[in-house]
Design a protein around this motif. Sequence first.
Motif, PDB file in Angstrom:
ATOM      1  N   GLY A 109       0.816  -1.217   0.000  1.00 21.93           N
ATOM      2  CA  GLY A 109       0.000   0.000   0.000  1.00 21.93           C
ATOM      3  C   GLY A 109       0.846   1.261   0.000  1.00 21.93           C
ATOM      4  O   GLY A 109       0.557   2.219  -0.735  1.00 21.93           O
ATOM      5  N   VAL A 113       0.884   4.068  -3.019  1.00 19.52           N
ATOM      6  CA  VAL A 113       0.607   5.480  -2.733  1.00 19.52           C
ATOM      7  C   VAL A 113       1.775   6.355  -3.174  1.00 19.52           C
ATOM      8  O   VAL A 113       1.580   7.455  -3.729  1.00 19.52           O
ATOM      9  N   SER A 114       3.005   5.891  -2.964  1.00 21.11           N
ATOM     10  CA  SER A 114       4.176   6.655  -3.402  1.00 21.11           C
ATOM     11  C   SER A 114       4.207   6.790  -4.919  1.00 21.11           C
ATOM     12  O   SER A 114       4.578   7.838  -5.451  1.00 21.11           O
ATOM     13  N   VAL A 116       1.550   6.790  -6.872  1.00 22.95           N
ATOM     14  CA  VAL A 116       0.490   7.730  -7.239  1.00 22.95           C
ATOM     15  C   VAL A 116       0.940   9.164  -6.985  1.00 22.95           C
ATOM     16  O   VAL A 116       0.634  10.074  -7.772  1.00 22.95           O
ATOM     17  N   MET A 117       1.690   9.369  -5.901  1.00 23.43           N
ATOM     18  CA  MET A 117       2.205  10.706  -5.590  1.00 23.43           C
ATOM     19  C   MET A 117       3.388  11.101  -6.469  1.00 23.43           C
ATOM     20  O   MET A 117       3.889  12.221  -6.355  1.00 23.43           O
ATOM     21  N   SER A 124       9.948   5.696  -2.808  1.00 30.10           N
ATOM     22  CA  SER A 124       8.854   4.730  -2.740  1.00 30.10           C
ATOM     23  C   SER A 124       9.296   3.443  -2.049  1.00 30.10           C
ATOM     24  O   SER A 124       8.577   2.889  -1.207  1.00 30.10           O
TER      25      SER A 124
END
Length: 325
Positions: A109, A113-114, A116-117, A124
Amino acid sequence: MNLSFALFVVVGFVAVVLLIEGLYVYWSDTKSPEVRRVEQRLRAISAGGHTDRDDFKLLKQRMLSDSPAMQKLLLRLPRVQQLDRLMQQAGDSNTVSHLLAVSAILGLGGFLVSLVMRWPWYTSLGVALVLALLPLFLLVRRRNKRLHQIEAQLPDAMDLISRALRAGHAFPSALAMVGSEAPDPIASEFRITSDEIGFGVSVDNALNNMATRIPSPDMGYFVMAVIIQRETGGNLGELLGKLAELVRDRFKLFAKVRVLAAEGKLSAYILTGLPFCVAALINIMNPEYLSVLFTDPAGLNVVYGALVMMAVGIFVMWRIIDIKV
């Protein structure tokens, strides 16, 4: 009313009642609190590792997973038994597969998220690694806290055993009294030891299992004193009373040492975190000010040298405040 319809209603009612009864019996045999408590006690009993050839058949192997296939896979991993023992020492009733699954979910997860950012790949990976190791860090913290509580409760438990022996109770009965009257978490450990003896495991092996589950010097002194007394004879009640007084004084001295070393620990934390906090604030306020440290070869040498000196300073301060009692 049609006879066939009435018969259908009666048969349907009986089928529903039997289905509900079957579901209740299945739940009570597999998922009820009593069954879970017994399974947890049996899994804890089998975690000690000290068994004779005659004792081994009385204890089932502690399961690392609820799935047989995952159980076989985990048994092939190195040091998985140490991880299982760590969970046992922390008082965690879950399995190793549950811990690994939570770590994998958190790591994956964090990595997603990393991405997506749109962070850099190394950032990441770092975030994913930190989140994956977070359950293990929390487990170690819970384990240390639980062992500290057991060490604080051990003198009172030995006093209770000493009074029970002086009153005429047998040693296994005295262990059972600690398991029923002492507070947790030490009561649960003595209940496990009492259950082992009740299942037919020898007293020496049961005590050694408890010492394995609780890697504390004070618990080792208690187990060693009992085993030696059982071989040589003597007044075990008086011996445990004096040992409880000695452990209690040692615990008080250790608490005083921790208070005296608190200033050194605080200084170590401040001196370790201050350079990174200041560098982060400067980088936020003026990013170009510190860029030379990471672009110029001389700046990189300065950074590497500072990190090496900080590591040496942390090691020295850790050795200063690590006082053995």
